[in-house]
Design an enzyme around this catalytic site. Structure first.
Site, PDB file in Angstrom:
ATOM      1  N   LYS A  83      58.122   6.918   7.643  1.00  0.00           N
ATOM      2  CA  LYS A  83      59.236   6.573   6.784  1.00  0.00           C
ATOM      3  C   LYS A  83      60.630   6.066   7.667  1.00  0.00           C
ATOM      4  O   LYS A  83      60.970   6.909   8.644  1.00  0.00           O
ATOM      5  CB  LYS A  83      59.525   7.410   5.662  1.00  0.00           C
ATOM      6  CG  LYS A  83      58.492   7.600   4.651  1.00  0.00           C
ATOM      7  CD  LYS A  83      58.889   8.445   3.517  1.00  0.00           C
ATOM      8  CE  LYS A  83      57.878   8.918   2.486  1.00  0.00           C
ATOM      9  NZ  LYS A  83      57.484   7.599   1.756  1.00  0.00           N
ATOM     10  N   LYS A  93      49.154  13.866  -8.159  1.00  0.00           N
ATOM     11  CA  LYS A  93      49.164  13.659  -6.681  1.00  0.00           C
ATOM     12  C   LYS A  93      50.118  14.822  -6.248  1.00  0.00           C
ATOM     13  O   LYS A  93      51.233  15.134  -6.777  1.00  0.00           O
ATOM     14  CB  LYS A  93      49.994  12.416  -6.536  1.00  0.00           C
ATOM     15  CG  LYS A  93      50.224  12.185  -5.073  1.00  0.00           C
ATOM     16  CD  LYS A  93      51.346  11.081  -4.892  1.00  0.00           C
ATOM     17  CE  LYS A  93      51.838  11.050  -3.667  1.00  0.00           C
ATOM     18  NZ  LYS A  93      52.845   9.725  -3.646  1.00  0.00           N
ATOM     19  N   ASP A 106      57.228  14.730  -3.496  1.00  0.00           N
ATOM     20  CA  ASP A 106      56.062  13.807  -3.552  1.00  0.00           C
ATOM     21  C   ASP A 106      54.701  14.561  -4.157  1.00  0.00           C
ATOM     22  O   ASP A 106      53.817  14.143  -4.249  1.00  0.00           O
ATOM     23  CB  ASP A 106      55.651  13.286  -2.384  1.00  0.00           C
ATOM     24  CG  ASP A 106      55.058  11.747  -2.187  1.00  0.00           C
ATOM     25  OD1 ASP A 106      55.310  11.203  -3.503  1.00  0.00           O
ATOM     26  OD2 ASP A 106      54.468  11.505  -1.399  1.00  0.00           O
ATOM     27  N   ARG A 160      47.672   7.420  -3.131  1.00  0.00           N
ATOM     28  CA  ARG A 160      46.304   6.809  -3.905  1.00  0.00           C
ATOM     29  C   ARG A 160      44.910   7.269  -3.197  1.00  0.00           C
ATOM     30  O   ARG A 160      43.988   7.274  -3.888  1.00  0.00           O
ATOM     31  CB  ARG A 160      46.189   5.286  -3.829  1.00  0.00           C
ATOM     32  CG  ARG A 160      46.355   4.585  -2.555  1.00  0.00           C
ATOM     33  CD  ARG A 160      46.761   3.133  -2.507  1.00  0.00           C
ATOM     34  NE  ARG A 160      48.188   3.333  -2.534  1.00  0.00           N
ATOM     35  CZ  ARG A 160      49.169   1.794  -2.556  1.00  0.00           C
ATOM     36  NH1 ARG A 160      48.431   0.842  -2.692  1.00  0.00           N
ATOM     37  NH2 ARG A 160      50.370   2.324  -2.823  1.00  0.00           N
TER      38      ARG A 160
END
Length: 517
Positions: free
Chosen positions: A291, A279, A302, A365
């Site tokens: 967020k 990812k 991330d 995802r």
């Protein structure tokens, strides 16, 4: 990067700026670890008593400096804590050696050379000391202007050099065997592995304005050229033509378009192929599902999964492993804008499945799904994806342990054991089939969200839907250990840690050796 050498010198005779010795907690006080006998002798056999006077206990992470006594050439002795002393006849664990060496190397920032007189009974122990020293010496200084390690390599005008940011120059492992084939191989492996873990750390620590998907892809292309790797980069036009709806959907709110990078190490003697999927969200604002305040500041991290995959593939090439290792870097920036994907939108993935996006902050995802499908098309023997995927995994396992899910229990167990072997904390997690129903969508094949409780497990079940039939697969959720916000400890720095790189490289080695069946 810090140089690593093997030396036959003793702790008393090594020519260095400091000598590192190991101490441990014993039932009756500080225990001097093997390797430090010559230093203890110089102190009249009372080194332990002197250290206790200074407050040392031998606890893990404890570092104590003191001037040397007559008979020791190095001017400084640094005692590093190994934790509890092992039972009589037992050796110190490799992870204890890594952490002790890391603490010492960090404490010796600005020092030119240090001799590490820690217990090195065999090549594996020497490798652990080497890894710990090289990882502990790490410092990220690319964006500083007040030190020699600043962007221009010089001190800022009118400023002073920041010696604290200059890493230890050389770590010499004392009592090692420079002419022994196993010791030399162990040292070379430690150097290659540490260099790639530190590469991952550099990428993770780089601010998002200096590392967007295009720039990350360029880093992969440069490494591919240097180490003879195959590389292919799909830009936004190729992604649109190929139907990569997950990557495009996540990236469409940003001015920096997404990329899918395939980077591969191949070997003429390889009999197995391992696919690694990472990812790579170079910045995650959450998108329209923004967020809350206080959760955005570290979101440059991330892309830690992609950094780990990238580093592992390069390490496989540097070590010339007889296994094919293909890395897939799913790169995008998740931003809110007029063109961003909205909650309720439906994306058509590369697999052809449709996904209702209920939460745009569950974006990892989505990009992984496209990459997993694409990786499956090459029919590898196994696929492992790595991602800072869910806060739920942090709640479950804390900040030092990553979770492992898999469609094969034996494979999940093998990865857990490998992680334990190399010193990375992990824990096997279940994939309860009853949680799949929570992702049923009234308008699409599946939703990207399900039950709130067990959110980390739900994410794993979502990814499983995009793995090719019959392919062994595992998912590593490294959300906890990928980025360390507290004070450094052991060989773990503040910031990016390079979590999972050691596990992936060891997995590749085991695959090459046929140890995984």
């Amino acid at each position: 990067m810090t140089a690593l050498t093997l030396s036959t010198s003793s702790a008393a005779t090594v020519r260095a700026d400091a000598v590192v010795v190991g101490v441990a907690k014993g039932a009756k006080g500080v225990v001097i670890a093997p390797g430090a006998e010559a230093v203890d002798k110089a102190f009249g056999g009372k080194l332990g008593a002197v250290l206790e006077t200074l407050g040392a206990t031998g606890a893990e992470g404890e570092v104590t400096k003191l001037p040397t006594a007559d008979g020791v050439k190095a001017p400084v002795v640094l005692a590093t804590g190994l934790g509890d002393a092992p039972a009589k006849g037992e050796a110190y664990g490799n992870e204890a050696l890594r952490r002790a060496a890391g603490s010492a190397a960090r404490a010796l920032a600005g020092t030119k050379k240090a001799g590490f007189a820690l217990p090195v009974e065999d090549a594996e122990a020497a490798a652990a000391v080497g890894e710990g020293a090289l990882l502990g010496a790490y410092s990220f200084t690319a964006f500083r202007s007040n030190g020699k390690n600043g962007p221009n390599g010089k001190a800022a005008k009118g400023g002073k050099n920041d010696t604290k940011s200059v890493p230890l120059g050389e770590a010499a492992i004392l009592g090692a065997k420079p002419r022994d084939k196993e010791f030399r191989a162990a040292a070379e492996r430690a150097q290659a592995l540490a260099a790639e873990i530190n590469r991952a750390r550099d990428l993770i620590n780089t601010p998002s304005n200096a590392l967007d998907p295009k720039q990350f892809a360029a880093e992969a292309q440069a490494a591919a050229k240097e180490f003879g790797l195959q590389v292919e980069v799909l830009d936004e036009k190729a992604l649109k033509k190929g139907g990569y709806g997950g990557l495009l959907g996540v990236g469409q709110g940003s001015q920096a378009p997404p990329r899918l990078v395939r980077i591969a190490h191949t070997h003429a003697d390889a009999e197995k192929t391992l696919a690694l999927v990472g990812k790579g969200i170079t910045y995650d604002s959450g998108g329209i599902s923004l967020k809350p305040a206080g959760h955005n500041e570290t979101m440059k991290c991330d892309m830690s999964g992609a950094a780990a995959v990238f580093a592992a593939v390069v390490a496989a090439a540097r070590l010339d492993l007889p296994v094919n290792v293909t890395g897939w870097l799913a790169l995008a920036e998740n931003m809110p804008s007029g063109s961003a994907t909205r909650p309720g939108d439906v994306l058509t993935m590369y697999s052809g499945k449709t996904v209702e996006v209920l939460n745009t902050d569950a974006e990892g995802r989505l990009v992984l799904a496209d990459a997993l499908t694409r990786a499956s098309e090459e029919s590898p023997d196994a696929i492992v994806d790595v991602a800072t995927l869910t806060g739920a995994m942090v709640l479950a396992l804390g900040h030092r342990t990553f979770g492992i899910m898999a469609n094969d229990d034996a494979f999940r167990t093998a990865i857990h054991e490998i992680a334990e072997e190399v010193g990375e904390q992990s824990w096997p997690m279940p994939m309860p089939t009853e949680l799949r129903k929570g992702m049923d969508s009234p308008v699409a094949d599946i939703a990207n969200m399900g039950d709130r409780m067990g959110g980390g497990l739900v994410a794993g079940l979502f990814l499983k839907e995009f793995v090719g039939e019959g392919i062994t697969w595992a998912h590593l959720d490294i959300a906890g250990p990928a980025f360390h916000e507290g004070a450094p400890w052991g060989y773990t720095p503040k910031g990016g840690t390079g979590s999972a790189v050691r596990t992936l490289v060891r997995l590749a080695e085991c695959t090459a050796a046929g140890d995984l069946g």
